[in-house]
Every structure is written in structure tokens, then in C-alpha cells.
Scaffold this motif. Structure first.
Motif: not given
Length: 418
Positions: A389-418
Motif C-alpha cells: 500500500a502506498s501514499t505519495t503527497v506533495e508538501v511545500s517544504r520539509l523540516f530542513s532546507p535542501g531536502l526534497l523527499i521524506e519516506v516512512d514505512v510500516i513492515a510486518a516482521v517475519p515470524a521468528g525474527r527478534y
């Protein structure tokens, strides 16, 4: 011609052995390095162009997948790719879809560290189709003894099975030494006594580190932690417990030290430190949330964590193209910033035993939507097959000058992985 991708401590020595054996070799490394007698390529795709054999020796599943995705356009039918990193059979199976038709795949991780890599006495655990292994066996014999252990994925599975015995044994010995010192047992005498038991070979291997401090890095502690995350087949196994100790040492800044640094770490922290490492893994069972800040990514400003984990769900904070000194990486370059951001995400994911294949949702913020194709090209090399699943949006600016992109994710940890 042989293409060798990845010139870390092991890879550089292995590439040199191929050159010394008379092979025509082209090398590539993310941070350019020179191997005398070998040609140097500027990208994975150019490195593999025209190669009959492509060898990868990289750090973790996400990096292997990214590099082979980049290399794929340069691969031709008839080439054999030999994956020699420690990434596990599931990751090896996923590589098949990245390779063009007619390209063979052999998984051949090795047993041994820097010294055997230099003198050609590694043990190569090879899995794959008989015809593919036959085409690369002569080259693999330059590295040491080649053992065919089964079909596709068998080499990767065998490597994890072996490491799930060897690494926990060393961590157990480190805990034994730490507990002995805490209770007044003489360490030298303890090692002498253990040296006369079936543990004798391991005791002699680690004695210099116990007496004089960690060895020169031959097998990095952080890589051992990664290997245990891959090898653990349940949260209560010895491999998982060893992984927790190693993860604690990595978080303490010892990831690049030799595995033998676990002795000094556990002696310094004592039983309380071991308990904290276990608590780090078990905390999510009591409070529901664990805060995660891997040593492999730049530290946060203290007002957020790089990730949190609740059960088997991993929530990774927005990553941006800022280096450890807070400077923008890839000023005005969406492709470079996207590569850096995705690399940071892969490192946080790998800390919990995940790859981009485990991502369930990805959210992207762009300061200029017209640059979306550049980001999409980078993302497409890493997230293949059915997308999350994916969401992509345009924003006027990020928290620090010069940044063009910020990405966050959610993942499902495979069974047995600590």
C-alpha cells in the motif's frame, strides 16, 4: 570475464585471489576501492556487462537485492550469478525474479573469515542447479574447498544452520567468562580448564581477546548480529538469545568491532547488561512498544526514534537525506536523495530482520511532484513484484532546507525474527 560486486574485508581479498589466479576481473564497490590487476566499474550494470560470472559479496539481503536490481540491465543470457553473502534461503529465492531469463543463480556463502579469504582456505557452501554450479566451480575453487550441499537455496540454508551453532557458542562462552569474573573465578584458570574439554578449540581461538581485548576485525560483530537475526527460527532459541546480546553490543557502538568484542562487552555490563539485552527483546511483550535506534544509521536528535515495534509490526520514522553531521546528501538531486533515503530505510528494516519485501505500507512526501519519476525509478529497483500500500503527497517544504523527499514505512516482521 568475472565481475565481483562488493569489496569489504572479505570481498577485496577474494577478488585479489581471482586476479592472482589469472582471471580477468572487473570490480565494483559503493565506495570506490582499487584491486590491483582488476578493472574498476562505476556502477553494477557496467561492472557485469559482458561477464560470464558475477559474484556478489555484500552485507545483507536488502543491499544484495538493491545491487542486483541495479546490475540486472547489464546481465546477459548465459551468465551465472553467484551470491556469496549471508542472506538466507528466502532472500536467495527472491533474487530469481530479479534476474533476466537465461541467467543462472548459485548461492554459495562461505565459512571462514579474513585470513582464510586471503590464503584461499575458505569453505564454500554451494547450492544450485548442477549445470550452473559446473560453470562456476573452477572459479569458486580459487577461494577454497567447494562443497555442493543441495539445490537452489541450500547453500544459504546451510550457512545459517552452521552459524546458528558457532555464534551462540561464542556468546555463551563470553557470558560464562563474564559470570566467572563477577563471582571471583580466575579467568585464566577457567580457560585452562575449558581448554581440556570439547570446547578447547573455541577457547584457544578467543583466549587472546579475553586476555588482551578484541582481535583485529575478522568477522564484524554487527554482521554476526545480522546473521543471528536471519538464523533465529523462534524467539526462544539460542540463536535468538545470542542475537539479543549482539544487538545490545551493536547498539553500544561495537558493530564494526570483531565478534570477540562480545567478551569485553559482557564483562563490562555484567549480568545486568545481559538482562537489559533480553529486556529489549521482551519489552514489547510487556508494554507493547519497543523503541529502535540502530547504530547503522545516523543518530536522531533525541526527540524521536528511528522506529518503534509493537508485536510483529514495525513502524519506521520518516527518513531524509541528512548525513551524520546533519548535512544534506545530494543537494538538488532527487535521485541521490532517494537512494540515500531508501538505504537508510533498508538499514532500519535489516536491524529487525526485514527487507523491503516485508513492507506493508510506504508513505512519501515530495517537495516537487514533477520529480516523482526520479524517485519512482529508485523505489522500483528495491520494491519489486506486488507493491505494498502506498501514499505519495506533495508538501511545500520539509523540516530542513535542501531536502526534497521524506519516506516512512510500516513492515510486518517475519515470524521468528527478534
Amino acid at each position: 570475464m568475472i565481475s565481483f560486486l562488493g569489496l569489504g574485508r572479505m570481498g577485496a581479498l577474494m577478488a585479489r585471489r581471482l586476479v592472482a589466479a589469472g582471471h580477468e576481473v572487473t570490480v565494483w564497490n559503493r565506495t570506490p576501492r582499487v584491486v590491483e590487476g582488476a578493472a574498476a566499474a562505476t556502477s553494477p550494470a557496467t561492472a557485469v556487462a559482458g561477464a560470464e560470472l558475477v559474484i556478489t559479496m555484500l552485507s545483507d539481503p536488502a543491499v544484495v537485492r538493491r545491487v542486483l536490481s541495479d546490475a540486472a540491465p547489464g546481465l546477459r543470457a548465459g551468465t551465472v550469478v553467484v551470491e556469496m553473502s549471508t542472506i538466507g534461503p528466502e532472500a536467495v529465492a527472491g533474487l530469481r525474479d530479479l534476474l533476466p531469463p537465461g541467467v543462472g543463480l548459485v548461492d554459495a556463502p562461505v565459512l571462514g573469515s579474513v585470513e582464510p579469504a586471503g590464503d584461499g582456505t575458505l569453505t564454500v557452501l554451494a547450492g544450485g542447479l548442477a549445470q550452473d554450479l559446473a560453470r562456476c566451480r573452477k572459479a569458486l575453487e580459487v577461494f577454497g574447498r567447494v562443497r555442493k550441499v543441495g539445490g537452489p537455496g541450500a547453500g544459504a540454508a546451510m550457512k545459517l544452520a552452521v552459524m546458528s551453532a558457532l555464534v551462540p557458542a561464542q556468546v555463551l562462552l563470553a557470558e560464562t567468562v563474564a559470570h566467572a569474573e563477577a563471582t571471583g573465578v580466575d579467568t585464566g584458570t577457567l580457560l585452562d580448564v575449558l581448554g581440556g574439554t570439547p570446547l578447547g578449540a573455541l577457547v584457544e581461538r578467543v583466549r587472546p581477546a579475553v586476555e588482551n581485548g578484541p582481535d583485529e576485525t575478522r568477522y564484524a560483530l554487527g554482521l554476526a548480529a545480522k546473521d543471528m537475526a536471519l538464523a533465529a527460527h523462534g524467539p526462544r532459541t539460542l540463536a535468538a538469545a545470542a542475537g539479543r546480546r549482539l544487538a545490545g553490543a551493536t547498539a553500544a557502538g561495537l558493530g564494526d568491532a570483531d565478534l570477540t568484542a562480545i567478551f569485553a562487552y559482557l564483562t563490562a555490563t555484567g549480568p545486568a547488561g545481559a538482562a537489559r539485552d533480553t529486556e529489549r527483546s521482551d519489552r514489547r511483550g510487556r508494554t507493547g512498544v519497543e523503541r529502535i535506534n540502530p547504530a547503522t544509521v545516523p543518530a536522531t536528535n533525541g526527540r524521536y526514534s528511528h522506529a518503534t515495534r509493537a508485536g510483529d509490526l514495525l513502524f519506521v520514522s520518516g527518513q531524509v537525506a541528512l548525513d551524520g553531521e546533519g548535512k544534506v546528501v545530494g543537494e538538488e538531486d532527487m535521485t541521490r536523495q532517494s537512494e540515500y533515503v531508501m538505504d537508510q530505510l533498508s538499514r532500519v528494516l535489516a536491524d529487525q530482520g526485514c527487507t523491503f519485501d516485508d513492507v506493508t505500507h510506504i508513505r512519501t512526501y515530495l517537495t516537487d511532484m514533477s520529480l516523482l519519476p526520479e524517485y519512482a525509478a529508485v523505489r522500483g529497483r528495491l520494491i519489486t513484484g506486488e507493491p505494498p500500500a502506498s501514499t505519495t503527497v506533495e508538501v511545500s517544504r520539509l523540516f530542513s532546507p535542501g531536502l526534497l523527499i521524506e519516506v516512512d514505512v510500516i513492515a510486518a516482521v517475519p515470524a521468528g525474527r527478534y
